[in-house]
Design an enzyme around this catalytic site. Structure first.
Site, PDB file in Angstrom:
ATOM      1  N   LYS A  22       3.762  10.425   1.000  1.00  0.00           N
ATOM      2  CA  LYS A  22       3.889   9.540  -0.175  1.00  0.00           C
ATOM      3  C   LYS A  22       2.560   9.438  -0.908  1.00  0.00           C
ATOM      4  CE  LYS A  22       3.437   4.889   0.368  1.00  0.00           C
ATOM      5  NZ  LYS A  22       2.483   4.150  -0.482  1.00  0.00           N
ATOM      6  N   ASP A 305      -3.369   1.963   7.411  1.00  0.00           N
ATOM      7  CA  ASP A 305      -1.899   2.072   7.351  1.00  0.00           C
ATOM      8  C   ASP A 305      -1.283   2.223   8.738  1.00  0.00           C
ATOM      9  OD1 ASP A 305      -2.256   2.036   4.628  1.00  0.00           O
ATOM     10  OD2 ASP A 305      -1.942   4.170   4.344  1.00  0.00           O
ATOM     11  N   ARG A 397      10.054   2.530   0.353  1.00  0.00           N
ATOM     12  CA  ARG A 397       8.973   2.982  -0.526  1.00  0.00           C
ATOM     13  C   ARG A 397       8.193   4.117   0.143  1.00  0.00           C
ATOM     14  NH1 ARG A 397       5.057  -1.204  -1.446  1.00  0.00           N
ATOM     15  NH2 ARG A 397       4.169   0.553  -2.526  1.00  0.00           N
TER      16      ARG A 397
END
Ligand code: EPU
Length: 418
Positions: A22, A305, A397
């Site tokens: 992403k 993350d 997402r």
């Protein structure tokens, strides 16, 4: 509202071809604005943030033709230079369109970007970097109005190796007269992927992956086919999930060199990890050991993350681990859900001490942001009983069909619509 209902306690076994990244795909899509002609982006993950980036390109007047993981984009007919607020607020990465639109059109207008609520996320470094290259930037309330009659290559010093700022500076530098050096640049693999794309369209970029990146400006670009690199955070999340549940997982298209801080921690936790170029296999131990201190840092340090899924794993370790979050001020949104499931976590500002308990118990929890949601799913997979994780729009997402990937490994995950 859609939620994942997870019945925990099943071992995971099998193999995953990890999705495209992403955080790489989004700047690459913005960078297609630098090309007059067709660009084909392969391995582009099917995620709501990618949908948003494609909507931005369409709004700007570009032709977008998507077929599965392949997206053909032609920005020849770009006619707008602004991004509507409804698109800006959907994700943080909309801000990297600033450098790209400025490079292409010489002007850009947009509002402040949205994105996960991880504490204050200002864009002052972005603005300072673009100003250093010669852009005039005014703000009217929430609105930014940027003009650049002539961008000039120079040395741009970043106060912190910010990922998005490095990307914006690289994009804007491509249209500057002469060469630009970005000092204290971010070294994340996503930066190297953007540099790979820029080189593929004809813009010479050197030094990506180090703290000094040089971009040659004003070079004519051409179309290309480019494949987005593998998502290191999705890869790491599935490794943590397998470690929580027990079992073995193989990542067939992994880049183990991108997740060394994580695999180091997983080895300390007792996991057996086999790495080969393009391949990674994890076998979970019968009991998880505490990893000690995990301090998030810019790459190649511990990725912020990965902090939430790794914390989920530590909740049932045989001892105490300490997390120190240095990148974002408020990235502990998962703690409330983990505690509801029975985790013993002390949290004071940037510090969190996780005292492992023998088991977590399923209950209803809420995903408050993307990686917090990943932590709750990870914890739920190893918990006793049923967990419902609501607000999975956050997960969508960043994780492509996460429920199907996990079910493919033997997990019991059902998507339920309300
Ligand atoms: N910062 C500022 N001013 C700025 C820019 C950044 O103060 O102008 C601060 C931020 O507030 C933060 C720190 O600098 O405290 C680092 O921010 P950075 O700019 O590096 O992060 P980002 O570009 O906004 C990207 C990823 C994040 C990832 C971080 C750090 C994308 C779209 N996002 O964000 O990914 O956590 O780098 O690696 O690439 C995620 O995928 O869940 C995610 C949040």
């Amino acid at each position: 509202m859609t939620e994942f209902v997870i019945n925990g306690g099943r071992k995971l076994r099998g193999s995953i071809a990890v999705q495209g990244s992403k955080n790489s795909a989004l700047p690459l899509l913005a960078a297609t604005l630098l090309v007059c002609g067709e660009v084909v982006i392969e391995n582009c993950p099917e995620l709501s943030d990618v949908d948003c980036a494609l909507e931005i390109l369409t709004y700007l007047g570009c032709t977008v033709d998507r077929c599965g993981h392949s997206v053909a984009i032609d920005c020849t007919s770009m006619h707008a230079h602004d991004i509507p607020e409804r698109l800006m607020k959907r994700m943080r990465s909309s801000v990297v369109f600033l450098g790209a639109i400025l490079a292409r059109a010489g002007r850009a207008e947009m509002t402040m970007p949205g994105g996960c609520m991880l504490g204050p996320r200002p864009i002052d470094y972005h603005i300072d970097a673009l100003r250093a290259l010669g852009a005039d930037i005014d703000s009217e309330g929430d609105r930014l109005i940027c003009r650049a009659c002539r961008l000039c290559g120079c040395d741009v010093f970043l106060p912190f190796p910010s990922v998005g700022t490095t990307e914006n500076a690289m994009l804007a530098a491509s249209a500057s007269r002469g060469s630009t050096r970005i000092m204290n640049a971010a070294r994340e693999p996503e930066i190297q992927d953007l540099a790979g794309f820029m080189n593929a369209i004809g813009i010479p970029v050197r030094g990506a992956g180090t703290s000094v990146i040089e971009v040659e400006g004003g070079i004519r670009t051409h179309g290309t086919h480019y494949a987005v690199m593998t998502d290191r955070i999705a890869a790491g999340t599935y490794l943590c999930a397998t470690a929580v549940c027990g079992g073995t997982v193989e990542l067939t298209n992994a880049r183990p060199e991108h997740i060394e801080a994580l695999t180091g921690a997983l080895r300390r936790a007792g996991c057996e990890i086999l790495e080969k170029p393009g391949y990674c296999k994890l076998t979970a131990p019968s009991h998880i050991a505490p990893v000690g201190i995990v301090e998030t840092r810019p790459y190649p340090g511990h990725a912020t993350d990965m902090q939430p899924p790794l914390m989920a794993l530590m909740c049932t370790a045989a001892g105490t681990s300490v997390f120190i979050e240095n990148i974002f001020e408020s990235r502990y949104n998962h703690i409330v859900g983990l505690r509801r499931m029975g985790a013993d976590i002390q949290n004071e500002g940037r510090f969190a001490a996780i005292h492992g308990v023998s088991k977590l118990t399923g209950c209803p929890v809420t995903a408050l942001d993307l990686r917090a949601g990943a932590a709750l799913v990870t914890a739920a997979l190893g918990a006793y009983g049923e967990t419902s994780v609501s607000h999975i729009e956050h997960l969508e997402r960043g994780y492509e069909r996460m429920d199907e990937v996990l079910c493919g490994l033997g997990a019991d995950v059902i998507r339920r619509e309300h």
